[in-house]
Motif scaffolding. Sequence first.
Motif, PDB file in Angstrom:
ATOM      1  N   ALA A  35       0.830  -1.208   0.000  1.00  0.00           N
ATOM      2  CA  ALA A  35       0.000   0.000   0.000  1.00  0.00           C
ATOM      3  C   ALA A  35       0.864   1.256   0.000  1.00  0.00           C
ATOM      4  CB  ALA A  35      -0.926   0.006   1.212  1.00  0.00           C
ATOM      5  N   GLU A  36       1.983   1.211   0.709  1.00  0.00           N
ATOM      6  CA  GLU A  36       2.855   2.387   0.763  1.00  0.00           C
ATOM      7  C   GLU A  36       3.605   2.577  -0.553  1.00  0.00           C
ATOM      8  OE1 GLU A  36       5.033   1.413   4.273  1.00  0.00           O
ATOM      9  OE2 GLU A  36       3.274   1.713   5.558  1.00  0.00           O
ATOM     10  N   ALA A  37       3.997   1.469  -1.186  1.00  0.00           N
ATOM     11  CA  ALA A  37       4.593   1.572  -2.516  1.00  0.00           C
ATOM     12  C   ALA A  37       3.579   2.127  -3.508  1.00  0.00           C
ATOM     13  CB  ALA A  37       5.087   0.205  -2.976  1.00  0.00           C
ATOM     14  N   GLY A  38       2.332   1.683  -3.399  1.00  0.00           N
ATOM     15  CA  GLY A  38       1.284   2.189  -4.272  1.00  0.00           C
ATOM     16  C   GLY A  38       1.049   3.673  -4.085  1.00  0.00           C
ATOM     17  N   PHE A  39       1.087   4.127  -2.845  1.00  0.00           N
ATOM     18  CA  PHE A  39       0.923   5.554  -2.563  1.00  0.00           C
ATOM     19  C   PHE A  39       2.029   6.357  -3.241  1.00  0.00           C
ATOM     20  CE2 PHE A  39       1.861   9.375  -0.190  1.00  0.00           C
ATOM     21  CZ  PHE A  39       0.609   9.924   0.071  1.00  0.00           C
ATOM     22  N   ALA A  40       3.266   5.898  -3.117  1.00  0.00           N
ATOM     23  CA  ALA A  40       4.396   6.611  -3.712  1.00  0.00           C
ATOM     24  C   ALA A  40       4.266   6.686  -5.231  1.00  0.00           C
ATOM     25  CB  ALA A  40       5.705   5.928  -3.325  1.00  0.00           C
ATOM     26  N   LEU A  41       3.840   5.594  -5.838  1.00  0.00           N
ATOM     27  CA  LEU A  41       3.705   5.565  -7.288  1.00  0.00           C
ATOM     28  C   LEU A  41       2.580   6.482  -7.765  1.00  0.00           C
ATOM     29  CD1 LEU A  41       4.190   1.742  -7.693  1.00  0.00           C
ATOM     30  CD2 LEU A  41       5.685   3.477  -8.695  1.00  0.00           C
ATOM     31  N   THR A  42       1.429   6.419  -7.096  1.00  0.00           N
ATOM     32  CA  THR A  42       0.301   7.236  -7.541  1.00  0.00           C
ATOM     33  C   THR A  42       0.578   8.727  -7.352  1.00  0.00           C
ATOM     34  OG1 THR A  42      -0.775   6.953  -5.382  1.00  0.00           O
ATOM     35  CG2 THR A  42      -1.421   5.439  -7.130  1.00  0.00           C
ATOM     36  N   TYR A  66       8.516   7.726   0.993  1.00  0.00           N
ATOM     37  CA  TYR A  66       8.740   6.994  -0.246  1.00  0.00           C
ATOM     38  C   TYR A  66       8.351   7.836  -1.457  1.00  0.00           C
ATOM     39  CZ  TYR A  66       8.943   2.804   2.775  1.00  0.00           C
ATOM     40  OH  TYR A  66       9.266   1.876   3.740  1.00  0.00           O
ATOM     41  N   ALA A  67       7.236   8.544  -1.350  1.00  0.00           N
ATOM     42  CA  ALA A  67       6.785   9.385  -2.459  1.00  0.00           C
ATOM     43  C   ALA A  67       7.779  10.503  -2.746  1.00  0.00           C
ATOM     44  CB  ALA A  67       5.410   9.966  -2.154  1.00  0.00           C
ATOM     45  N   ARG A  68       8.308  11.098  -1.686  1.00  0.00           N
ATOM     46  CA  ARG A  68       9.282  12.185  -1.870  1.00  0.00           C
ATOM     47  C   ARG A  68      10.541  11.678  -2.555  1.00  0.00           C
ATOM     48  NH1 ARG A  68      13.586  13.278   0.891  1.00  0.00           N
ATOM     49  NH2 ARG A  68      12.972  11.971   2.669  1.00  0.00           N
ATOM     50  N   LEU A  69      11.030  10.527  -2.115  1.00  0.00           N
ATOM     51  CA  LEU A  69      12.240   9.979  -2.711  1.00  0.00           C
ATOM     52  C   LEU A  69      12.005   9.582  -4.162  1.00  0.00           C
ATOM     53  CD1 LEU A  69      13.574   7.872   0.286  1.00  0.00           C
ATOM     54  CD2 LEU A  69      14.771   9.760  -0.842  1.00  0.00           C
ATOM     55  N   LEU A  70      10.862   8.969  -4.437  1.00  0.00           N
ATOM     56  CA  LEU A  70      10.579   8.565  -5.810  1.00  0.00           C
ATOM     57  C   LEU A  70      10.493   9.773  -6.728  1.00  0.00           C
ATOM     58  CD1 LEU A  70      10.027   6.040  -7.525  1.00  0.00           C
ATOM     59  CD2 LEU A  70       7.595   6.438  -7.163  1.00  0.00           C
ATOM     60  N   GLN A  71       9.879  10.858  -6.255  1.00  0.00           N
ATOM     61  CA  GLN A  71       9.812  12.067  -7.062  1.00  0.00           C
ATOM     62  C   GLN A  71      11.189  12.660  -7.284  1.00  0.00           C
ATOM     63  OE1 GLN A  71       6.924  13.552  -8.681  1.00  0.00           O
ATOM     64  NE2 GLN A  71       8.784  14.250  -9.706  1.00  0.00           N
ATOM     65  N   SER A  72      12.068  12.554  -6.287  1.00  0.00           N
ATOM     66  CA  SER A  72      13.435  13.043  -6.461  1.00  0.00           C
ATOM     67  C   SER A  72      14.162  12.258  -7.541  1.00  0.00           C
ATOM     68  CB  SER A  72      14.197  12.930  -5.136  1.00  0.00           C
ATOM     69  OG  SER A  72      13.662  13.802  -4.160  1.00  0.00           O
ATOM     70  N   TYR A  73      13.940  10.948  -7.590  1.00  0.00           N
ATOM     71  CA  TYR A  73      14.549  10.144  -8.648  1.00  0.00           C
ATOM     72  C   TYR A  73      13.944  10.463 -10.005  1.00  0.00           C
ATOM     73  CZ  TYR A  73      17.127   7.335  -5.267  1.00  0.00           C
ATOM     74  OH  TYR A  73      17.995   6.923  -4.284  1.00  0.00           O
ATOM     75  N   GLU A  74      12.659  10.779 -10.043  1.00  0.00           N
ATOM     76  CA  GLU A  74      12.027  11.231 -11.287  1.00  0.00           C
ATOM     77  C   GLU A  74      12.671  12.530 -11.765  1.00  0.00           C
ATOM     78  OE1 GLU A  74       8.899  11.740 -14.303  1.00  0.00           O
ATOM     79  OE2 GLU A  74       9.320  10.018 -13.040  1.00  0.00           O
ATOM     80  N   ASP A  75      12.857  13.479 -10.855  1.00  0.00           N
ATOM     81  CA  ASP A  75      13.509  14.738 -11.218  1.00  0.00           C
ATOM     82  C   ASP A  75      14.926  14.494 -11.724  1.00  0.00           C
ATOM     83  OD1 ASP A  75      11.227  16.047 -10.367  1.00  0.00           O
ATOM     84  OD2 ASP A  75      12.049  16.575  -8.397  1.00  0.00           O
ATOM     85  N   GLN A  76      15.631  13.578 -11.065  1.00  0.00           N
ATOM     86  CA  GLN A  76      16.999  13.255 -11.470  1.00  0.00           C
ATOM     87  C   GLN A  76      17.034  12.658 -12.877  1.00  0.00           C
ATOM     88  OE1 GLN A  76      19.127   9.796  -9.644  1.00  0.00           O
ATOM     89  NE2 GLN A  76      20.490  11.365  -8.835  1.00  0.00           N
ATOM     90  N   PHE A  77      16.030  11.855 -13.201  1.00  0.00           N
ATOM     91  CA  PHE A  77      15.951  11.274 -14.540  1.00  0.00           C
ATOM     92  C   PHE A  77      15.977  12.371 -15.602  1.00  0.00           C
ATOM     93  CE2 PHE A  77      13.512  10.006 -18.243  1.00  0.00           C
ATOM     94  CZ  PHE A  77      13.955   8.726 -18.509  1.00  0.00           C
TER      95      PHE A  77
END
Length: 205
Positions: free
Chosen positions: A110-117, A179-190
Motif C-alpha cells: 500500500a505504501e509503494a502504491g501511494f508513492a507511485l500514484t 517513499y513518495a518524496r524519494l521517488l519524485q526526487s529520482y524522477e527529477d533526477q531522470f
Amino acid sequence: MTDNPLVPLIARGEAGLGTLAALALEQSRVIPADRLAFLHLAQRAMSDAPESADFFTFLAEGEVLAGERLGAFAAACGVTEAQSAAYEPLPGCQGYPAYVAWLALNAAPAEAGFALTANFAAWGGYCATIAEALRTRYGFTDEACAFFDFFAEPSPELDRLARAALDAGDLNEARAQRYARLLQSYEDQFWSTLSPGTARSTPTA
C-alpha cells in the motif's frame, strides 16, 4: 517537485534528436524493470491485500503495452538495433527504476502504491507535453508519439484500482510520504540527467 529542465526544451523544439534518442533508450531499460517490480508487488500483496495485487497487475500490464509503443519513438529518433544494444544506461536515469525495485522488496504494498500514484499526475503531464511537441515541433507520426500518448491519456480504471488499493491497505502515512518524496526526487533526477550538457548522444554502431 522541482521544475523539469528538459520537457520545456522539447516543448519548444530545442532538444536535439540525440537527447530524444537517449530518452527512448533509457525508457527501454526502465519499462521492463518497472514491470518486474510491479509483478513482485502484486505477488506480495496477493494473499493479504488483493486490491493492491489488482492495482500492481494492472500497472505491469500497462508496462507491456507501453513497451510495445516505445520502438516507434526510438526509430523516429534514428536509433538502430546496434545502437540500442551498445547503449550504456545513465546512472542518473536508472536511479528511478532501482528505487521502484527497492520499494517492491522493502515497502508495504500500500505504501509503494501511494508513492507511485503520487507521481502519476506529473508523469502524465510530461508525456502530454512531449506528445504534442513531437507532432508540432519535430513532425513525428502518431505511431512515433504513441508511447507518450499512452501515459498522457486519463485512465479511469487505473484511478479506480489505485483508490481501492489505498483504501484497503495498511498505510503508514509518514513512511508513504517519505517513499513518495524519494521517488519524485529520482524522477527529477531522470530528467535532469537527460538535459543537454548532461546526457550523452547515442553511441555509434
